[in-house]
Design a protein around this motif. Structure first.
Motif, mmCIF file in Angstrom:
data_model
loop_
_atom_site.group_PDB
_atom_site.id
_atom_site.type_symbol
_atom_site.label_atom_id
_atom_site.label_comp_id
_atom_site.label_asym_id
_atom_site.label_seq_id
_atom_site.Cartn_x
_atom_site.Cartn_y
_atom_site.Cartn_z
ATOM 1 N N ASN A 470 54.346 83.121 51.438
ATOM 2 C CA ASN A 470 55.794 83.403 51.514
ATOM 3 C C ASN A 470 56.797 82.383 51.430
ATOM 4 N N GLN A 471 56.249 80.973 51.964
ATOM 5 C CA GLN A 471 56.720 79.910 51.985
ATOM 6 C C GLN A 471 57.036 79.234 50.685
ATOM 7 N N TYR A 472 55.739 79.278 49.840
ATOM 8 C CA TYR A 472 55.900 78.397 48.573
ATOM 9 C C TYR A 472 56.326 79.252 47.363
ATOM 10 N N LEU A 473 55.806 80.692 47.376
ATOM 11 C CA LEU A 473 56.249 81.671 46.455
ATOM 12 C C LEU A 473 57.792 82.053 46.427
ATOM 13 N N ARG A 474 58.182 82.347 47.752
ATOM 14 C CA ARG A 474 59.290 83.017 47.551
ATOM 15 C C ARG A 474 60.479 82.280 48.333
ATOM 16 N N THR A 475 60.334 81.218 48.459
ATOM 17 C CA THR A 475 61.598 80.334 48.985
ATOM 18 C C THR A 475 61.533 78.926 47.936
ATOM 19 N N ILE A 476 62.511 78.232 48.018
ATOM 20 C CA ILE A 476 62.339 77.072 47.376
ATOM 21 C C ILE A 476 62.308 75.791 48.400
ATOM 22 N N LYS A 477 62.005 76.213 49.709
ATOM 23 C CA LYS A 477 61.872 75.195 50.667
ATOM 24 C C LYS A 477 60.253 74.642 50.733
ATOM 25 N N ARG A 493 56.497 67.140 63.717
ATOM 26 C CA ARG A 493 56.616 68.708 63.620
ATOM 27 C C ARG A 493 57.008 69.033 62.095
ATOM 28 N N TRP A 494 57.156 70.135 61.932
ATOM 29 C CA TRP A 494 57.339 70.843 60.556
ATOM 30 C C TRP A 494 59.012 71.276 60.587
ATOM 31 N N THR A 495 59.536 70.839 59.641
ATOM 32 C CA THR A 495 61.179 71.437 59.248
ATOM 33 C C THR A 495 60.970 71.869 58.030
ATOM 34 N N ASN A 496 62.188 72.544 57.658
ATOM 35 C CA ASN A 496 62.422 73.022 56.279
ATOM 36 C C ASN A 496 61.359 74.091 55.949
ATOM 37 N N ILE A 497 61.010 74.997 57.007
ATOM 38 C CA ILE A 497 60.160 75.845 56.897
ATOM 39 C C ILE A 497 60.465 77.420 57.527
ATOM 40 N N ILE A 498 59.881 78.492 56.846
ATOM 41 C CA ILE A 498 60.243 79.753 57.460
ATOM 42 C C ILE A 498 59.576 80.144 58.759
ATOM 43 N N ASP A 499 59.936 81.126 59.309
ATOM 44 C CA ASP A 499 59.583 81.590 60.573
ATOM 45 C C ASP A 499 57.962 81.678 60.489
ATOM 46 N N TRP A 515 42.944 65.808 61.104
ATOM 47 C CA TRP A 515 43.819 66.875 60.822
ATOM 48 C C TRP A 515 44.962 67.094 61.934
ATOM 49 N N LEU A 516 45.964 67.311 61.352
ATOM 50 C CA LEU A 516 47.352 67.616 62.543
ATOM 51 C C LEU A 516 47.657 69.009 62.300
ATOM 52 N N PHE A 517 48.175 69.607 63.313
ATOM 53 C CA PHE A 517 48.364 70.907 63.361
ATOM 54 C C PHE A 517 49.946 71.189 63.752
ATOM 55 N N PRO A 518 50.724 70.825 62.741
ATOM 56 C CA PRO A 518 52.055 70.729 63.335
ATOM 57 C C PRO A 518 52.703 72.200 63.595
ATOM 58 N N LYS A 519 53.852 72.327 64.226
ATOM 59 C CA LYS A 519 54.710 73.558 64.512
ATOM 60 C C LYS A 519 56.147 73.323 64.099
ATOM 61 N N ALA A 520 56.912 74.173 64.462
ATOM 62 C CA ALA A 520 58.395 73.946 64.218
ATOM 63 C C ALA A 520 58.929 73.101 65.529
ATOM 64 N N ASP A 521 58.190 73.025 66.654
ATOM 65 C CA ASP A 521 58.569 72.182 67.651
ATOM 66 C C ASP A 521 57.936 70.986 67.653
ATOM 67 N N TRP A 522 58.338 70.048 68.068
ATOM 68 C CA TRP A 522 57.671 68.782 68.428
ATOM 69 C C TRP A 522 56.344 68.641 69.218
ATOM 70 N N LYS A 523 55.348 68.064 68.391
ATOM 71 C CA LYS A 523 53.912 67.978 69.296
ATOM 72 C C LYS A 523 53.780 66.533 69.265
ATOM 73 N N THR A 524 52.864 66.054 70.425
ATOM 74 C CA THR A 524 52.609 64.737 70.578
ATOM 75 C C THR A 524 51.004 64.412 70.561
ATOM 76 N N LYS A 525 50.817 63.217 70.024
ATOM 77 C CA LYS A 525 49.499 63.086 69.996
ATOM 78 C C LYS A 525 49.238 61.344 70.631
ATOM 79 N N THR A 526 48.503 61.196 71.515
ATOM 80 C CA THR A 526 48.312 59.912 72.034
ATOM 81 C C THR A 526 47.287 58.968 71.230
ATOM 82 N N LEU A 527 47.855 57.860 70.812
ATOM 83 C CA LEU A 527 46.856 56.896 69.794
ATOM 84 C C LEU A 527 46.139 55.785 70.563
#
Length: 547
Positions: A470-477, A493-499, A515-527
């Motif tokens: 849906n993101q890649y085929l049906r939008t230009i985001k 976090r991810w921005t410019n994404i669909i729900d 691997w990172l598993f981003p969401k629309a909300d901020w996530k935090t990783k300790t380095l």
């Protein structure tokens, strides 16, 4: 890359973008003719194509075509009106069934034949449709197609058809919708006897009548209507037998007489293509009809078992590299790309032009797989990443349904990168190869929808890819990974994404891949350390923004 080559490449890319912006332009005001051309009308739905015999005479001097198409069909349900398509200025002169001339009502490019005999379900019937006229001359083949009326440097007629999008009905009467492929076909073309006609399938006969010859070609496999072609010129032929997954495959090459020796050398890319693509996609789908490359006066097209070639015997695309990496000059773009369509376009065919990305996305991606097979995974990745510079994200790559309307020309380069990103998500190249082969096996000789392709890939990967597509085929985001590193903490976090968009991404932190598993909300990783190095795997088609 030299500065001069870079400038030439930019001009080349802009030229291509300009052509596609014009020919695949946005259109939202659709007409009755668009609907008649692009939808499964009641006058189409009640009958199923089984066989065509296209029997025509081509008069090169007058740029004139005349003849008939015998249309055989199976009755699915009772009806008495059949829609046949033929585009002006060509004219249907009559239609005959069982020796009875039938009434025809004309509505622009759609023609409604009133059948007299009762059409009983499961019956196999046929109707002869006669036509003649001056077909539309191609403006900029193959994008704005029709018939190309040219001459070779010796003054001989050099003629070819090309009609994707525009439709086969631009030069012959047919059921001009992609959902219903004819099961088999005869193509008989009468031309002046000093010329040769090359069409799809295998040559059955050549018959001399006075100062003309009729070339009859037989197509045993199902074929989509725009894949049918005529190619007329002063051709010479050479051939080879390829030992493939399906046994011995005849590979024939028809080129202009003066180009024979250069073609024998340059067309060595053809068996290389066959070896690579049988590895990635499975057995060539048309062993019964052979494989041909046919020289034409335009760039080229994926006509089934009769792939047309006009790349001037150069590597790349007319000597240029779409990717700007140099890898695109390792092969003849037209041979590799157009032949790749034998699997994605001719074997697996879209039902509706809105889903044309199925043809172009997979086949554009096949160019990198060719490189992968001969030059390795790094070369393939560099190429497909390089072609991103041609993506415009002007509109979605899926078009409008039921009106014969394609999506954005991004279906090529963006489509390839959608698939390349999927390969990363799977993390198993052999599994990915089996999915590509499985697509061609599962949908062998079928017409399909985007949803069928999406569902199959989701099932075989074990990943719900609904929102990915849906993101890649049906939008230009294009998903943007925003991130910031403060002391020993990474926020992202991810921005410019669909729900509900949910895609992991591979990164390298302090030299270690993870691997990172981003969401629309901020996530935090300790380095582990302050001021860590952070790199995003470029094989993922995303944007990034460091805050």
């Amino acid at each position: 890359m030299t500065k001069q080559f870079f400038i030439i490449s930019l001009l080349f890319s802009f030229s291509f973008a300009s052509v596609n912006a014009q020919l695949l332009s946005e259109k939202t005001n659709f007409t009755r003719q668009d609907t008649l051309r692009g939808s499964i009308t009641p006058e189409r739905a009640w009958w199923d194509l089984t066989y065509y015999h296209l029997d025509i005479t081509v008069n090169p001097d007058k740029k004139y075509i005349s003849g008939k198409n015998t249309i055989q069909y199976k009755v699915l349900e009772n009806n008495s009106v059949m829609q046949i398509d033929l585009q002006l200025p060509l004219k249907i002169t009559k239609a005959i069934q069982n020796n009875k001339e039938l009434e025809i009502k004309h509505d622009g490019n759609a023609h409604f034949i009133n059948l007299v005999d009762v059409q009983n379900p499961n019956d196999i019937n046929s109707v002869d449709v006669y036509y003649e006229g001056h077909p539309k001359e191609a403006v900029k083949a193959p994008w704005d197609g029709g018939i190309s009326w040219a001459k070779d440097k010796n003054g001989n007629h050099f003629i070819a058809s090309s009609c994707q999008g525009l439709g086969a009905s631009v030069w012959w009467p047919c059921k001009d919708h992609m959902y219903d492929e004819v099961d088999s076909m005869l193509i008989s073309v009468n031309v002046p006897d000093h010329l040769t006609n090359v069409s799809n399938g295998r040559l059955r006969s050549v018959e001399q009548t006075g100062d003309t010859k009729t070339y009859t070609w037989i197509v045993k496999n199902p074929i989509n209507n725009y894949g049918v072609n005529i190619n007329i010129g002063d051709y010479v032929n050479f051939s080879e037998v390829y030992d493939g997954e399906g046994g011995n495959l005849d590979m024939n090459y028809y080129v202009l007489r003066d180009n024979l020796e250069k073609a024998k050398e340059h067309f060595k890319d053809a068996p290389k293509m066959m070896k690579a693509f049988e590895h990635w996609f499975g057995q060539y789908p048309f062993y019964a009809d052979s494989f041909k490359l046919v020289e034409v006066p335009y760039l080229g097209m994926e006509h089934q078992s009769s792939v047309t070639y006009g790349n001037q015997y150069k590597k790349g695309y007319l000597g240029n590299d779409w990717s700007g990496t140099g890898w695109g000059l390792k092969f003849d773009y037209i041979i590799i790309h157009e032949a790749g369509h034998e699997w994605f376009a001719n074997n697996i065919t879209y039902k509706d032009a809105a889903d044309m990305w199925i043809h172009e996305g997979f086949t554009c991606y096949s160019e990198s797989l060719f490189l992968d097979y001969y030059y390795g995974k790094k070369a393939a990745s560099e190429y497909v990443i390089g072609i991103r510079r041609n993506i415009e994200n002007d509109r979605p790559i899926i078009g409008f349904y039921n009106v014969n309307k394609e999506g954005s020309s991004d279906m090529y380069f963006k489509g390839a990168n959608i698939l390349h990103t999927l390969r990363q998500l799977i993390e198993d190249d052999e599994k990915w190869r089996q999915i590509l082969r499985g697509l061609n096996r599962t949908f062998y000789h079928q017409t399909v929808t985007t949803k069928q392709i999406e569902d199959y890939i989701s099932k075989e990967t074990g990943i719900d890819l609904t929102e990915y597509f849906n993101q890649y085929l049906r939008t230009i985001k294009i998903p943007t990974l925003e991130y910031k590193i403060e002391n020993k903490e990474l926020k992202y976090r991810w921005t410019n994404i669909i729900d509900k968009f949910d895609m992991p991404v591979q990164v390298t932190i302090n030299g270690k891949e993870e691997w990172l598993f981003p969401k629309a909300d901020w996530k935090t990783k300790t380095l582990d350390t302050k001021n860590a190095t952070f790199e995003i795997d470029p094989n993922f088609y995303i944007n990034s923004k460091k805050l």
